[in-house]
Write a protein that holds these residues in place. Structure first.
Motif, short mmCIF file in Angstrom:
data_model
loop_
_atom_site.label_atom_id
_atom_site.label_comp_id
_atom_site.label_asym_id
_atom_site.label_seq_id
_atom_site.Cartn_x
_atom_site.Cartn_y
_atom_site.Cartn_z
N LYS A 145 0.83 -1.20 0.00
CA LYS A 145 0.00 0.00 0.00
C LYS A 145 0.87 1.26 0.00
CE LYS A 145 -3.72 2.32 2.55
NZ LYS A 145 -4.54 2.30 3.78
N LEU A 146 1.92 1.25 0.83
CA LEU A 146 2.83 2.41 0.88
C LEU A 146 3.59 2.56 -0.43
CD1 LEU A 146 4.50 2.32 4.43
CD2 LEU A 146 2.91 4.03 3.56
N ILE A 147 4.05 1.44 -0.96
CA ILE A 147 4.81 1.46 -2.23
C ILE A 147 3.96 2.06 -3.34
CG2 ILE A 147 5.80 -0.02 -4.03
CD1 ILE A 147 6.78 -1.85 -1.67
N ASP A 148 2.68 1.69 -3.38
CA ASP A 148 1.78 2.22 -4.41
C ASP A 148 1.45 3.69 -4.16
OD1 ASP A 148 1.72 -0.18 -5.73
OD2 ASP A 148 -0.17 -0.86 -4.85
N GLN A 149 1.14 4.02 -2.90
CA GLN A 149 0.74 5.39 -2.60
C GLN A 149 1.85 6.39 -2.91
OE1 GLN A 149 -1.07 6.05 1.18
NE2 GLN A 149 -1.48 8.18 0.72
N TRP B 45 4.06 8.45 7.98
CA TRP B 45 2.72 8.39 7.39
C TRP B 45 2.05 7.07 7.76
CZ3 TRP B 45 0.19 11.81 3.83
CH2 TRP B 45 -0.97 11.30 3.26
N ASP B 46 2.81 5.98 7.62
CA ASP B 46 2.28 4.66 7.96
C ASP B 46 1.95 4.55 9.45
OD1 ASP B 46 1.58 2.00 7.14
OD2 ASP B 46 3.40 1.28 8.13
N ALA B 47 2.64 5.37 10.26
CA ALA B 47 2.39 5.38 11.71
C ALA B 47 1.24 6.32 12.09
CB ALA B 47 3.66 5.78 12.46
N GLY B 48 0.61 6.94 11.09
CA GLY B 48 -0.53 7.82 11.36
C GLY B 48 -0.19 9.29 11.41
N VAL B 49 1.08 9.63 11.15
CA VAL B 49 1.48 11.04 11.11
C VAL B 49 1.41 11.48 9.65
CG1 VAL B 49 3.29 12.72 11.68
CG2 VAL B 49 2.96 10.72 13.13
N PRO C 219 13.74 8.74 13.00
CA PRO C 219 12.32 8.39 13.15
C PRO C 219 11.98 6.98 12.66
CG PRO C 219 12.53 10.63 12.34
CD PRO C 219 13.90 10.04 12.32
N ASP C 220 12.56 6.59 11.53
CA ASP C 220 12.30 5.26 10.97
C ASP C 220 12.73 4.18 11.96
OD1 ASP C 220 11.80 3.20 9.16
OD2 ASP C 220 13.78 3.36 8.24
N GLU C 221 13.93 4.33 12.52
CA GLU C 221 14.45 3.35 13.48
C GLU C 221 13.59 3.30 14.75
OE1 GLU C 221 19.20 3.74 12.30
OE2 GLU C 221 18.31 5.06 13.82
N TYR C 222 13.16 4.48 15.21
CA TYR C 222 12.36 4.53 16.43
C TYR C 222 11.04 3.79 16.24
CZ TYR C 222 9.96 6.22 20.58
OH TYR C 222 9.28 6.26 21.78
N ILE C 223 10.40 4.01 15.10
CA ILE C 223 9.11 3.35 14.83
C ILE C 223 9.29 1.83 14.83
CG2 ILE C 223 7.33 2.99 13.07
CD1 ILE C 223 7.80 5.99 12.28
N LYS C 224 10.39 1.35 14.24
CA LYS C 224 10.64 -0.10 14.19
C LYS C 224 10.90 -0.67 15.58
CE LYS C 224 12.24 -0.57 9.46
NZ LYS C 224 11.70 0.73 9.05
N GLU C 225 11.61 0.08 16.41
CA GLU C 225 11.98 -0.43 17.75
C GLU C 225 10.84 -0.30 18.75
OE1 GLU C 225 15.63 0.59 19.62
OE2 GLU C 225 16.78 0.49 17.74
N HIS C 226 10.09 0.81 18.67
CA HIS C 226 9.11 1.11 19.73
C HIS C 226 7.66 1.12 19.27
CE1 HIS C 226 12.40 2.05 22.46
NE2 HIS C 226 12.93 2.78 21.51
N GLY C 227 7.44 1.06 17.97
CA GLY C 227 6.06 0.97 17.47
C GLY C 227 5.46 2.30 17.07
N LYS C 228 4.39 2.19 16.27
CA LYS C 228 3.75 3.37 15.69
C LYS C 228 3.07 4.25 16.74
CE LYS C 228 2.81 0.74 11.46
NZ LYS C 228 1.76 0.19 10.57
N GLU C 229 2.34 3.60 17.65
CA GLU C 229 1.55 4.36 18.63
C GLU C 229 2.47 5.17 19.55
OE1 GLU C 229 -1.98 3.61 21.89
OE2 GLU C 229 -1.60 2.12 20.33
N ARG C 230 3.53 4.54 19.99
CA ARG C 230 4.47 5.24 20.88
C ARG C 230 5.13 6.41 20.16
NH1 ARG C 230 8.88 2.00 24.58
NH2 ARG C 230 9.86 3.81 25.55
N PHE C 231 5.42 6.22 18.87
CA PHE C 231 6.01 7.31 18.09
C PHE C 231 5.05 8.50 18.02
CE2 PHE C 231 6.54 9.44 13.92
CZ PHE C 231 7.82 9.94 14.09
N ARG C 232 3.77 8.19 17.74
CA ARG C 232 2.78 9.26 17.63
C ARG C 232 2.61 10.00 18.95
NH1 ARG C 232 -0.62 5.71 15.38
NH2 ARG C 232 -2.05 5.77 17.16
#
Length: 610
Positions: free
Chosen positions: A155-159, A279-283, A348-361
């Protein structure tokens, strides 16, 4: 910027203006409040503390008393979106479902515009080719596997239309050749490179994952390529071209605009991978600069989009230093700035992978800190706090930093935090030291809060009032007559018969001539539509300024005659002055008879003036 109407029919321009109320158009970008018959707000074109930007609904115009910009709804869209006149009209016509019946192609057939159109077509086709090769070719399989490992969904690749440029010299070259593109033009646009022996052209991007870069309208204008295997440079952007200026373009702005306007907030990242993963994390209000530091051009594009910017740069030293540089630029441009603090030197990319989308937001974006808090965190890193001398230096520098804060409550909060972190320092002592720093700062600081723009200096109660713009009586008379002509056809006819083109100020004469021509076409008074007929920015500004004057709207021949006499006196007064100089010259030459003759002519002229 010229606002020539080109081949756009006047009925289209009038329909666009009729379908776009100035309050609605401006209200998408500026918070307006009603003040009498005007709407007021903070100017989107320059930084100000109190509103000097005025919209007049009954005249369908806007005007800023600070920077002088003004015009109708079309002009506002041109200024706010950096559009040409045809671009603004076309966009507004499409928005209002007005058929674009004029020959827009014929209007824009300059060699430069033809080249621009070719490059836009080529970039769009190139993006489609690379995306196809990533998803449907053997060449693209390793790139697809890499992206999936990095967390990129289909979905991200297409968008984001992510693609792959094969590790070959001529994939794109052959593709563009078959479609009839001029390869030398494709090299100018940054898609191809010339061979080292200058015998032909080769693909600029090879063995790279390709990220299309869009302009504000969502058109592909460049690419960012990440090397898939070992090699340098790891990231490569298209070179600058007539389409792409990296100091102005912001990645993902066209996608993010709706979310930015809804949240009144922009999240600023360093690169496109961070934007996509966020974006994938909701931001979905994230954008990025294109491999360059934040510039004033970037901020000019963002100024009208939101009130707050959250800077979310990498957590390493380079990223934090870049954030420190961005803060004063954002504040100077009038944004509320906050900084997202990433721990452990993560991006940011590394943080999302380590701690998850919700925590990043929630923890990183929503938990972004004030500039002062970030500066204190940044400052702390440069001191060895295990030693008393290091603590002393840090606390002293931190207190100086806190002293610069205007709000007493905010200063108190930071000083108390500082005293709690370092119990060896007494709060009252820190407060006293902070006050001493503030006294020193006040002595150095010019009076007022907005000294670059003294006319909009809201805190300077003792400010020196600028000397009034004392214009000659004839100048004010000309402005008043034009203000009346803008609103009354009968006044215009009366002035045309008795004054014609005898205005003393050249710009006033030009505006009057345009008005005579405007009414001669059978048109009714309409300031907004009249402005569209002017072909000169300076005349536009003057006409807008004059139209904002408060004038009595009743037709009064006696008052008009008084103004006309004041205007017509000027050439005679100049003639009197010239003859007085001639008298002095004749007397110096001993020609007293000539002097007496000229003096009698002066008496006759002065009698006429009375």
């Amino acid at each position: 910027m010229s606002t020539g109407n080109g081949n756009i029919p006047e009925d289209v321009i009038e329909a666009v203006l009729q379908q776009h109320d100035i309050v609605d158009v401006v209200g998408k970008y500026v918070h307006l409040t009603k003040q009498g018959k005007y709407m007021k707000g903070l100017c989107p074109f320059h930084s100000e503390k109190t509103p000097s930007f005025t919209v007049t609904p009954d005249k369908q115009i806007f005007h800023c008393y600070g920077c002088g910009k003004g015009g109708n709804a079309i002009k506002f869209v041109m200024e706010i979106e950096s559009y040409s006149f045809p671009e603004a009209v076309r966009t507004m016509a499409e928005d209002a479902n007005i058929p674009i019946s004029w020959n827009a192609q014929a209007m824009e057939q300059s060699p430069r515009n033809l080249l621009r159109d070719q490059l836009l077509k080529a970039h769009e086709l190139t993006a489609m080719l690379y995306h196809f090769l990533l998803k449907n070719s053997d060449h693209g399989q390793p790139a697809m596997e890499y992206l999936r490992q990095r967390g990129f969904t289909d979905k991200l690749i297409d968008q984001f239309q992510i693609g792959y440029a094969p590790n070959r010299w001529d994939t794109l070259t052959q593709f563009l050749t078959k479609r009839g593109f001029d390869l030398s033009e494709m090299e100018q646009g940054g898609l191809l490179s010339m061979r080292s022996d200058e015998s032909g052209y080769v693909d600029r991007f090879r063995d790279r994952i390709m990220f299309p870069i869009w302009d504000r309208n969502g058109k592909v204008i460049a690419f960012g390529g990440r090397m898939l295997h070992d090699g340098q440079p790891k990231y490569l952007n298209s070179p600058e071209s007539m389409l792409f200026n990296k100091s102005r373009v912001l990645y993902n702005l066209h996608h993010a605009k709706p979310s930015i306007r809804k949240a009144h907030q922009i999240v600023l990242f360093e690169g496109y991978v961070d934007v996509i993963q966020a974006w994938d994390a909701g931001v979905t209000n994230g954008i990025a600069t294109m491999g360059t530091a934040l510039t004033s051009d970037h901020l000019n594009h963002l100024k009208n989009q939101a009130e707050e910017v959250v800077v979310c740069y990498d957590g390493d030293d380079a990223g934090q230093a870049a954030a420190m540089k961005a803060i004063p630029m954002l504040e100077k441009a009038g944004f509320q700035a906050r900084v997202a603090v990433l721990p452990d030197r993560l991006d940011p990319d590394e943080y999302i992978k380590e701690h998850g989308k919700e925590r990043f937001r929630h923890q990183i974006i929503e938990g972004a800190v004030t500039p002062t808090k970030f500066k204190l965190i940044y400052l702390k890193k440069s001191h060895i706090l295990l030693e008393d001398s290091g603590k002393q230096r840090y606390v002293s520098e931190a207190t100086k930093l806190i002293a610069e804060i205007q709000s007493p409550t905010e200063r108190e909060v930071y000083l108390k935090e500082l005293a709690q972190q370092f119990p060896i320092f007494d709060y009252e002592t820190l407060k006293q030291e902070c006050n001493e720093f503030r006294i020193t700062l006040q002595k150095k600081k010019p009076v007022g809060d907005n000294n670059d723009n003294w006319w909009n200096n809201v805190m300077n109660e003792k400010r020196v009032t600028p000397p009034p713009n004392l214009l000659p009586a004839y100048h004010n008379a000309e402005r008043t007559i034009i203000a009346l002509m803008l609103q009354d056809l009968e006044v215009t006819r009366y002035v045309q018969e008795r004054l014609g083109d005898e205005f003393n100020v050249e710009d006033h004469a030009a505006i009057a001539a345009y008005l005579y021509a405007y009414y001669a076409q059978g048109k009714e008074p309409d300031i907004s539509r009249f402005i569209s007929s002017l072909l000169d920015d300076r005349l536009e500004k003057i006409a807008i300024s004059i139209s904002m004057m408060e004038v009595q709207l009743e037709f009064n021949p006696q008052v008009l005659d008084d103004y006309i006499r004041e205007i017509q006196k000027v050439p005679r007064l100049r003639e009197v002055k010239h003859k007085r100089d001639e008298v002095k010259e004749a007397e110096r030459a001993g020609d007293f008879l000539r002097a007496a003759q000229i003096a009698s002519e002066i008496i006759a002229l002065e009698r006429d003036l009375k």
